[in-house]
Design a protein around this motif. Structure first.
Motif, PDB file in Angstrom:
ATOM      1  N   UNK A  78       0.831  -1.197   0.000  1.00 13.25           N
ATOM      2  CA  UNK A  78       0.000   0.000   0.000  1.00 13.25           C
ATOM      3  C   UNK A  78       0.866   1.248   0.000  1.00 13.25           C
ATOM      4  N   UNK A  79       0.592   2.122  -0.944  1.00  9.83           N
ATOM      5  CA  UNK A  79       1.255   3.415  -1.045  1.00  9.83           C
ATOM      6  C   UNK A  79       0.496   4.391  -0.154  1.00  9.83           C
ATOM      7  N   UNK A  80       1.101   4.713   0.991  1.00  9.15           N
ATOM      8  CA  UNK A  80       0.495   5.628   1.958  1.00  9.15           C
ATOM      9  C   UNK A  80       1.188   6.990   1.938  1.00  9.15           C
ATOM     10  N   UNK A  91       1.278  -5.971   3.630  1.00  8.45           N
ATOM     11  CA  UNK A  91       2.547  -6.628   3.945  1.00  8.45           C
ATOM     12  C   UNK A  91       3.695  -5.621   3.897  1.00  8.45           C
ATOM     13  N   UNK A  92       3.558  -4.670   2.981  1.00 14.03           N
ATOM     14  CA  UNK A  92       4.534  -3.594   2.809  1.00 14.03           C
ATOM     15  C   UNK A  92       3.753  -2.298   2.628  1.00 14.03           C
ATOM     16  N   UNK A  93       4.204  -1.213   3.217  1.00  8.95           N
ATOM     17  CA  UNK A  93       3.559   0.072   2.934  1.00  8.95           C
ATOM     18  C   UNK A  93       4.592   1.183   3.021  1.00  8.95           C
ATOM     19  N   UNK A  94       4.245   2.295   2.397  1.00  3.96           N
ATOM     20  CA  UNK A  94       5.202   3.393   2.262  1.00  3.96           C
ATOM     21  C   UNK A  94       4.621   4.687   2.815  1.00  3.96           C
ATOM     22  N   UNK A  95       5.531   5.566   3.228  1.00  2.00           N
ATOM     23  CA  UNK A  95       5.130   6.863   3.777  1.00  2.00           C
ATOM     24  C   UNK A  95       6.162   7.895   3.356  1.00  2.00           C
ATOM     25  N   UNK A  96       5.753   9.152   3.320  1.00  3.70           N
ATOM     26  CA  UNK A  96       6.688  10.248   3.020  1.00  3.70           C
ATOM     27  C   UNK A  96       6.023  11.567   3.383  1.00  3.70           C
ATOM     28  N   UNK A  97       5.502  12.270   2.395  1.00  4.21           N
ATOM     29  CA  UNK A  97       4.912  13.603   2.502  1.00  4.21           C
ATOM     30  C   UNK A  97       4.779  14.162   3.920  1.00  4.21           C
ATOM     31  N   UNK A  98       3.755  13.730   4.652  1.00  5.13           N
ATOM     32  CA  UNK A  98       3.468  14.325   5.944  1.00  5.13           C
ATOM     33  C   UNK A  98       4.281  13.792   7.101  1.00  5.13           C
ATOM     34  N   UNK A  99       5.155  12.827   6.855  1.00  4.23           N
ATOM     35  CA  UNK A  99       5.838  12.134   7.946  1.00  4.23           C
ATOM     36  C   UNK A  99       6.688  13.067   8.798  1.00  4.23           C
ATOM     37  N   UNK A 152       9.743   6.561   4.071  1.00  3.23           N
ATOM     38  CA  UNK A 152       9.887   5.319   4.821  1.00  3.23           C
ATOM     39  C   UNK A 152       9.186   4.193   4.088  1.00  3.23           C
ATOM     40  N   UNK A 153       9.853   3.063   4.000  1.00  5.38           N
ATOM     41  CA  UNK A 153       9.250   1.838   3.484  1.00  5.38           C
ATOM     42  C   UNK A 153       9.231   0.850   4.632  1.00  5.38           C
ATOM     43  N   UNK A 154       8.037   0.376   4.975  1.00  6.61           N
ATOM     44  CA  UNK A 154       7.869  -0.491   6.132  1.00  6.61           C
ATOM     45  C   UNK A 154       7.293  -1.827   5.705  1.00  6.61           C
ATOM     46  N   UNK A 155       7.630  -2.871   6.437  1.00  3.59           N
ATOM     47  CA  UNK A 155       7.156  -4.198   6.042  1.00  3.59           C
ATOM     48  C   UNK A 155       7.023  -5.102   7.253  1.00  3.59           C
TER      49      UNK A 155
END
Length: 424
Positions: free
Chosen positions: A244-246, A268-276, A284-287
């Motif tokens: 999931x692209x978050x 299983x895997x998701x990503x974050x950036x913009x508001x982090x 961040x790539x989390x899994x």
């Protein structure tokens, strides 16, 4: 239409000259990858920004869903001021305590077990793609892994992420694109099932499905609960990773810390950036642990997870909790949608629909009218409110998560006045 392209439709707005800013000099030295809105912003406070002429604007763009705490928030100012005097960058050749603390916070507040840090959403998504491919080769023994992504999606500007992006306009003139991607309609479970079956020939098969919980650039289109529940079920049944692209919807933007929490599933895997980090560059790539197959040397980032960015991100995340901002996002989101729906009722010939979660909302214009999102954005600027398009017919509202009831009402009134200019 992307926000950087839409400004081409704003010919009547001009940057006013000032003693310390000259747009012609700017354009002389800066590559023209953006057709910029004709405003030169120089400072901000909370949900307001000022240009070089002293004009005040209510910021419902927030750096495109990035300035989580608005501008010059005391918690962020204090943290970055202290950190820059202490240690701002070293290298991932060493342990970075701030990085460890941020990773711990993210893991304890999500379904993830591990985190990898980089500098942007595109890099985070690139990392997710690489992780899925290594998992496919080393765990699933698939020679030609395929990742399904959705049409009208947006995953970034690197070569792999524009290939993952299901919009040809972002891919034009950058071919040959990366192999290993196929596209499916969003919120269409039958299309997912057909694609999984059609692409499985033993040597080649679907190993991951990469989706946004809510499509941002694709028109602020929320994921449907039944769709995501079935996608999760299919992934479990067939050993497919769900990514999931978050990047746009994570970190409280939807009224929950992560967008997937609105859908009753875990990726299983998701990503974050913009508001982090509230505007400080970070990704961040989390899994989950079972698909954490990276080894030293597989992936890296020089700037990723440095002390400065991680301290800023941790301050943002902790402030979301201490100031109870998720509650504010939920309430202000309801208030905003109520106001926008009233506008839709007042101008049914112009407005087709209002949709969104929390403080990411879209106002879609009727397809048959000539009015575009660029026209509304232009008129709103003249009324002192900054908005951003999400395609040619959708106006996007993504204010800082600290936005007040009065500021929401101001924005609603300005948008109503802006639309009334086109349909009195």
């Amino acid at each position: 239409m992307s926000p950087e392209m839409v400004v081409q439709n704003l010919p009547n707005l001009q940057v006013s000259a000032s003693a310390d800013f000259d747009s012609s000099e700017f354009d002389r030295y800066v590559m023209s990858t953006y057709a910029r809105f004709p405003i030169a912003l120089e400072r901000g406070d909370g949900c307001k920004v000022w240009d070089t002429q002293g004009n005040e604007y209510l910021d419902f763009v927030a750096g495109i869903a990035t300035c989580t705490l608005g501008h010059a928030h005391p918690a962020l100012v204090e943290t970055v001021s202290q950190q820059i005097q202490k240690l701002h960058h070293v290298s991932n050749l060493y342990y970075v305590p701030e990085q460890g603390k941020l990773a711990q916070w993210l893991v304890e507040h999500s379904c993830a077990d591990r985190a990898f840090f980089c500098n942007s959403g595109a890099e985070a998504n690139e990392g997710a793609i690489k992780l899925a491919r290594k998992y496919a080769h080393t765990v699933l023994n698939v020679a030609e892994p395929i990742i399904l992504t959705a049409k009208a999606s947006f995953h970034g500007r690197t070569l792999a992420t524009i290939t993952a992006t299901g919009q040809p306009k972002y891919q034009k003139n950058f071919d040959p694109l990366m192999p290993g991607f196929e596209y499916i309609p969003y919120n269409d479970i039958e299309a997912v099932e057909i694609a999984i079956a059609a692409l499985d020939n033993g040597k080649r098969r679907v190993v991951a499905i990469m989706l946004e919980a809510l499509q941002g650039e694709g028109g602020v289109r929320p994921g449907e609960l039944d769709y995501f529940l079935r996608v999760r079920q299919l992934c479990d049944e067939k050993g497919i990773l769900l990514i999931l692209d978050e990047v746009q919807v994570g970190v409280g933007r939807t009224g929950k810390f992560w967008g997937y929490e609105n859908l009753g599933i875990e990726p299983d895997i998701f990503t974050s950036a913009k508001g982090l980090a509230g505007g400080i560059p970070i990704g961040a790539m989390m899994c989950k642990a079972f698909c954490d197959v990276f080894s030293p040397g597989d992936h890296a980032s020089t700037f990723g997870g440095n002390p400065f960015a991680c301290a800023a991100a941790l301050a943002v995340c902790q402030t979301l909790e201490t100031e109870h901002l998720l509650h504010n996002v939920q309430e202000r989101g309801e208030q905003l949608r109520k106001g926008l729906r009233a506008i839709a009722s007042a101008f049914p010939q112009v407005v087709k629909e209002v949709r969104g979660w929390g403080l990411i909302n879209g106002l879609e214009l009727q397809p048959e009218v000539s009015l575009t999102s660029a026209d509304v954005v232009k008129a709103a600027i003249a009324e002192g409110v900054l908005l951003v398009p999400a395609g040619p017919k959708v106006v996007r509202f993504v204010p800082p998560l600290i936005v007040s009831p009065a500021e929401v009402e101001t924005a609603i009134a300005a948008v109503k006045k802006a639309i009334a200019q086109f349909h009195p």
